[in-house]
Design an enzyme around this catalytic site. Structure first.
Site, PDB file in Angstrom:
ATOM      1  N   LYS A  59       0.848  -1.199   0.000  1.00 31.25           N
ATOM      2  CA  LYS A  59       0.000   0.000   0.000  1.00 31.25           C
ATOM      3  C   LYS A  59       0.883   1.249   0.000  1.00 31.25           C
ATOM      4  O   LYS A  59       0.652   2.182  -0.772  1.00 31.25           O
ATOM      5  CB  LYS A  59      -0.914   0.013   1.238  1.00 31.25           C
ATOM      6  N   GLN A 103      -5.159  -2.338   9.717  1.00 30.49           N
ATOM      7  CA  GLN A 103      -4.856  -3.599   9.025  1.00 30.49           C
ATOM      8  C   GLN A 103      -5.416  -4.785   9.823  1.00 30.49           C
ATOM      9  O   GLN A 103      -5.146  -4.926  11.013  1.00 30.49           O
ATOM     10  CB  GLN A 103      -3.334  -3.738   8.851  1.00 30.49           C
ATOM     11  N   ASP A 126     -11.724   2.070   3.813  1.00 26.86           N
ATOM     12  CA  ASP A 126     -11.934   0.628   3.604  1.00 26.86           C
ATOM     13  C   ASP A 126     -13.426   0.319   3.424  1.00 26.86           C
ATOM     14  O   ASP A 126     -13.781  -0.771   2.984  1.00 26.86           O
ATOM     15  CB  ASP A 126     -11.409  -0.156   4.821  1.00 26.86           C
TER      16      ASP A 126
END
Ligand code: NAD
Length: 298
Positions: A59, A103, A126
């Site tokens: 990322k 995460q 997200d």
């Protein structure tokens, strides 16, 4: 005469990703030039799970390549829930941060739901916050979870029909199956399909997969879908990423999807390869959501 398809289209996520990133570059340049804003993602990694470290690194790399900022907060495995939530609150209030990502998976000692819910819905790039899931199910998606969002882009780019089609999804996870259902079942771009969702409670999975015009599989079982489970002309989106041992490979393993690619290829109208199909789309959609958030901050 062989009745199978010979012109199966390979749905390459890298082509779609390049196309979207070109467009994002224009938006990023405009944000910088006109508003002096650089899209910024703040990622939080708790512990030292090697797979998570790898995801975070890729990322960071993708954001850097697009001249965006990606910072990572590396926290020790014994981080407390209250410390983590304090950090998230600080990022929620930091105007220079446009996207916050925790995460997953988090260590078992932490309540993932509580932590994800503490992210401001405006910075939830997200798309996992219940408010963003709610917007999606009301037909007004704001931040769409990256993998299903990327699948919609693949369907659009390759002009795969969905309207009046029967889409069958295998898997009901919060990150793929459920939001995918919401996107395809509503009258949205690349939606308006009749959707069936299959899962571990489904009796006779083949009965449903054989009816699919569009089959989306996210079960996490290597090469689970065989040629005799689909009908001719099915469009197949394989979300699975599975590592299987393979002594013939230098690394000792290879990555395969949830679909037995070679068994299904000739019979399908189109199919995503693994790797190189859905995978490249996920980070691109994270970039896209972060750019959207930066634009919304003006
Ligand atoms: P998960 O692992 O949380 O759950 C699997 C789902 O499959 C469950 O909902 C379960 O009901 C269903 N399932 C399992 N066995 C089944 C069976 N025999 N018959 C019918 N349904 C069954 O799901 P996930 O997190 O969505 O991950 C699925 C796969 O997708 C994994 O391989 C994962 O690595 C991959 N994935 C890839 C990306 C990407 O960027 N390409 C993103 C997310 C997940």
């Amino acid at each position: 005469m062989n009745k199978f398809f010979f012109n199966t289209i390979l749905l390459k996520g890298s082509n779609v990703s390049n196309h979207i990133r070109k467009n994002l570059t224009l938006q990023i340049n405009e944000l910088k030039k006109t508003y002096n804003i650089t899209p910024k993602l703040s990622a939080i990694l708790v512990g030292d799970n090697p797979a998570s470290q790898l995801y975070i690194k890729s990322k960071e790399k993708a954001f850097k390549k697009m001249d965006c900022i990606s910072e990572t907060h590396n926290l020790p495995i014994n981080t407390t829930e209250s410390n983590l939530i304090e950090l998230i609150k600080g990022l929620n209030n930091d105007n220079s941060v446009h996207g916050i990502l925790v995460q997953l998976p988090l260590p078992k000692s932490l309540d993932s739901k509580k932590i994800l819910h503490s992210i401001s819905p405006e910075k939830d790039v997200d798309g996992f916050h219940p408010m963003n899931i709610g917007y999606l199910y009301q037909g007004e998606p704001k931040y769409v979870p990256c993998t299903p969002g990327g699948i919609i882009e693949i369907l659009d780019f390759y002009d795969i029909p969905t309207e009046r089609c029967h889409a069958v999804i295998v898997g009901r996870s919060n990150i793929v199956g459920k939001p995918m259902y919401g996107l395809l079942a509503q009258n949205l771009r690349k939606g308006n399909a009749t959707v069936t969702m299959c899962h571990t409670g489904t009796k006779d999975l083949s009965y449903f997969t054989k009816q699919a015009d569009l089959l989306i599989i996210a079960a996490g079982i290597p090469e689970f879908i065989k040629g005799d489970m689909i009908s001719e002309g099915t469009h197949i989106i394989d979300v699975g990423i599975n590592r299987v041992n393979d002594a013939s490979e230098k690394k000792g393993y290879k990555i395969v999807g949830d679909v037995d690619f070679f068994d299904c290829f000739d019979k399908s109208a189109s199919i995503t390869p693994v790797p190189g199909g859905v995978g490249p789309m996920t980070i691109t959609m994270l970039l896209s959501n972060t750019v959207t958030s930066a634009k919304n901050s003006i």
